[in-house]
Write a protein that holds these residues in place. Structure first.
Motif, mmCIF file in Angstrom:
data_model
loop_
_atom_site.group_PDB
_atom_site.id
_atom_site.type_symbol
_atom_site.label_atom_id
_atom_site.label_comp_id
_atom_site.label_asym_id
_atom_site.label_seq_id
_atom_site.Cartn_x
_atom_site.Cartn_y
_atom_site.Cartn_z
ATOM 1 N N ASP A 1 28.088 -21.070 34.727
ATOM 2 C CA ASP A 1 27.004 -20.290 34.117
ATOM 3 C C ASP A 1 27.535 -19.349 33.047
ATOM 4 O O ASP A 1 26.934 -19.205 31.976
ATOM 5 N N ASP B 1 16.417 -18.087 37.470
ATOM 6 C CA ASP B 1 17.688 -18.349 36.804
ATOM 7 C C ASP B 1 17.614 -17.999 35.319
ATOM 8 O O ASP B 1 18.558 -17.437 34.757
ATOM 9 N N LYS B 2 16.511 -18.318 34.691
ATOM 10 C CA LYS B 2 16.341 -17.982 33.276
ATOM 11 C C LYS B 2 16.315 -16.472 33.065
ATOM 12 O O LYS B 2 16.922 -15.953 32.123
ATOM 13 N N ALA C 1 19.812 -15.123 33.440
ATOM 14 C CA ALA C 1 20.625 -15.451 32.269
ATOM 15 C C ALA C 1 20.307 -14.517 31.103
ATOM 16 O O ALA C 1 21.203 -14.042 30.407
ATOM 17 N N LEU C 2 19.026 -14.246 30.892
ATOM 18 C CA LEU C 2 18.640 -13.335 29.815
ATOM 19 C C LEU C 2 19.172 -11.926 30.053
ATOM 20 O O LEU C 2 19.674 -11.270 29.137
ATOM 21 N N PRO D 1 14.258 -21.962 39.145
ATOM 22 C CA PRO D 1 14.533 -22.110 37.705
ATOM 23 C C PRO D 1 14.052 -20.924 36.873
ATOM 24 O O PRO D 1 14.747 -20.489 35.963
#
Length: 91
Positions: free
Chosen positions: A58, A26-27, A30-31, A23
């Motif tokens: 996503d 993944d963050k 994404a950023l 997790p």
């Protein structure tokens, strides 16, 4: 047999550790994806993020469009400049 079972247990334990860290990674991904496509149109952003390896779901969540829109943008790009149509063989 005991060596094989021990090796399997170590592999399962390592996989469990990777799933716990996922997790956070993944963050971060994404950023970074948002930084790359900050000033792009949605079509270009979806193509670029798809090429990097983000899933349609996503990408849609990152740029604020639907999954169908992402698939359509990728299809248009492939149709526009991707593969050339095959020539029919002479019979």
């Amino acid at each position: 047999m005991a060596k094989k079972a021990a090796r399997k247990r170590r592999a399962l334990a390592a996989e469990g550790e990777r799933q716990q860290a996922t997790p956070a990674l993944d963050k971060i991904a994404a950023l970074l994806g948002l930084l790359v496509v900050k000033d792009m149109e949605a079509d270009d952003a979806s193509i670029r993020l798809g090429n990097v390896g983000f899933s349609d779901r996503d990408i849609a969540a990152l740029i604020g469009v639907t999954e169908g829109y992402v698939r359509l943008a990728r299809f248009r790009a492939k149709k526009k400049g991707g593969r050339k149509p095959r020539k029919k063989k002479a019979a």
